[in-house]
Structure formats: structure tokens, C-alpha cells
Design a protein around this motif. Structure first.
Motif, short mmCIF file in Angstrom:
data_model
loop_
_atom_site.label_atom_id
_atom_site.label_comp_id
_atom_site.label_asym_id
_atom_site.label_seq_id
_atom_site.Cartn_x
_atom_site.Cartn_y
_atom_site.Cartn_z
N LEU A 91 -5.70 -5.48 0.45
CA LEU A 91 -4.94 -6.71 0.65
C LEU A 91 -5.87 -7.91 0.81
CD1 LEU A 91 -2.09 -7.88 1.01
CD2 LEU A 91 -2.30 -7.39 3.44
N ASN A 92 -7.08 -7.67 1.33
CA ASN A 92 -8.07 -8.74 1.48
C ASN A 92 -8.43 -9.41 0.16
OD1 ASN A 92 -8.86 -8.82 4.35
ND2 ASN A 92 -9.36 -6.68 3.99
N TYR A 93 -8.30 -8.68 -0.93
CA TYR A 93 -8.65 -9.23 -2.24
C TYR A 93 -7.74 -10.40 -2.63
CZ TYR A 93 -11.76 -5.30 -3.38
OH TYR A 93 -12.78 -4.40 -3.42
N VAL A 94 -6.54 -10.44 -2.08
CA VAL A 94 -5.59 -11.51 -2.43
C VAL A 94 -6.19 -12.88 -2.13
CG1 VAL A 94 -3.34 -12.53 -1.87
CG2 VAL A 94 -3.56 -10.05 -2.19
N GLY A 95 -6.75 -13.05 -0.94
CA GLY A 95 -7.37 -14.33 -0.58
C GLY A 95 -8.56 -14.65 -1.46
N ILE A 96 -9.34 -13.64 -1.81
CA ILE A 96 -10.50 -13.85 -2.67
C ILE A 96 -10.05 -14.32 -4.05
CG2 ILE A 96 -12.44 -12.67 -3.81
CD1 ILE A 96 -12.48 -10.80 -1.28
#
Length: 145
Positions: A91-96
Motif C-alpha cells: 500500500l506504501n507504493y500508492v504514495g510513491i
């Protein structure tokens, strides 16, 4: 700030309206992406959504070469992370991704202004930049994953 205010500000400060619009979109896009990064990290760190790779296995897996890590963790390459975005660690990839898309969105916002003013050379440079960034983001060009 509406379009007429942008034009007045541009006239008063000798800054073209498309530059002000680009800057405003860049500011907001960056803020939204940063907020997404913070929220998704909190979701991950607080284990509000379970990770794909359990915390207990991370230290063991981090020491592996990338190919072995991917095999041991069943980690996808490229955009394969989208299928795992329901897990906290992916889910962290969304912000990236949002942060990476900000420049493309800002260029897309400026492109019509260049076309309206008849600045074809600048419009061409911006259009090519959008295509290059989009190609790099999709993996068409650049280093393999």
C-alpha cells in the motif's frame, strides 16, 4: 485561485499564467502525495492492514540478493505490486506513485496553455516530456525491474 485570478497575478508579477498554474498544481500534488505517503506508512507500521511479508521475516529476507528476495517473498516485479496493494507493505507504493505522477499531471495542465498561445515549440517539448515520463513509468523505457 480561479483562472482570472491566475491571469491577474501573472500580469502583476510578469509570470506567465501557465507557470502559476503549474506551480499551484505541483504544490497541491506534492502535498497530496506526501499525505498519502504518511497515511499509508501509518497503516503499515500500525498493522492496520496486514503486510504481504510479515515483519518477522523482513530481517531474514533483507540480506538476500534481489532475485532471491523476490522468490522467497513472492514479490512481483514492475507494476505487479498493484495486485498486492491491499497489503500494508505494498500500500506504501500508492504514495510513491502519486509523487511520481505529479510532474506528468503538471505538464498536462500546462500543455493546453502553450497550445492556446500558439507556442508550438514549448508545447512539443512538454508533450514529449509527458510521453517520456509516461514511458519510463510504465517500464517501456529504462532499466528492467
Amino acid at each position: 485561485m480561479d483562472v482570472s485570478k491566475e491571469r491577474r497575478a501573472a500580469r502583476d508579477h510578469a509570470v506567465p499564467a501557465e507557470q502559476l498554474a503549474y506551480a499551484r498544481w505541483l504544490d497541491w500534488g506534492t502535498r497530496i502525495a506526501l499525505a498519502a505517503l504518511i497515511v499509508t506508512f501509518i497503516v503499515y507500521a500500525a498493522e492496520l492492514v496486514g503486510p504481504h511479508v510479515p515483519f518477522e521475516r523482513l530481517a531474514q529476507l533483507w540480506s538476500l540478493p534481489v532475485d532471491q528476495y523476490r522468490a522467497a517473498a513472492a514479490a512481483p516485479a514492475g507494476w505487479g505490486w498493484l495486485a498486492l496493494a491491499r497489503h500494508g507493505d505494498y500500500l506504501n507504493y500508492v504514495g510513491i506513485v502519486l509523487l511520481g505522477l505529479v510532474t506528468i499531471v503538471c505538464y498536462a495542465r500546462a500543455l493546453p496553455a502553450f497550445l492556446r498561445r500558439g507556442e508550438r515549440a514549448l508545447a512539443l517539448v512538454v508533450a514529449v516530456e509527458i510521453l517520456i515520463l509516461a514511458a519510463a513509468a510504465t517500464g517501456i523505457v529504462g532499466a528492467p525491474h
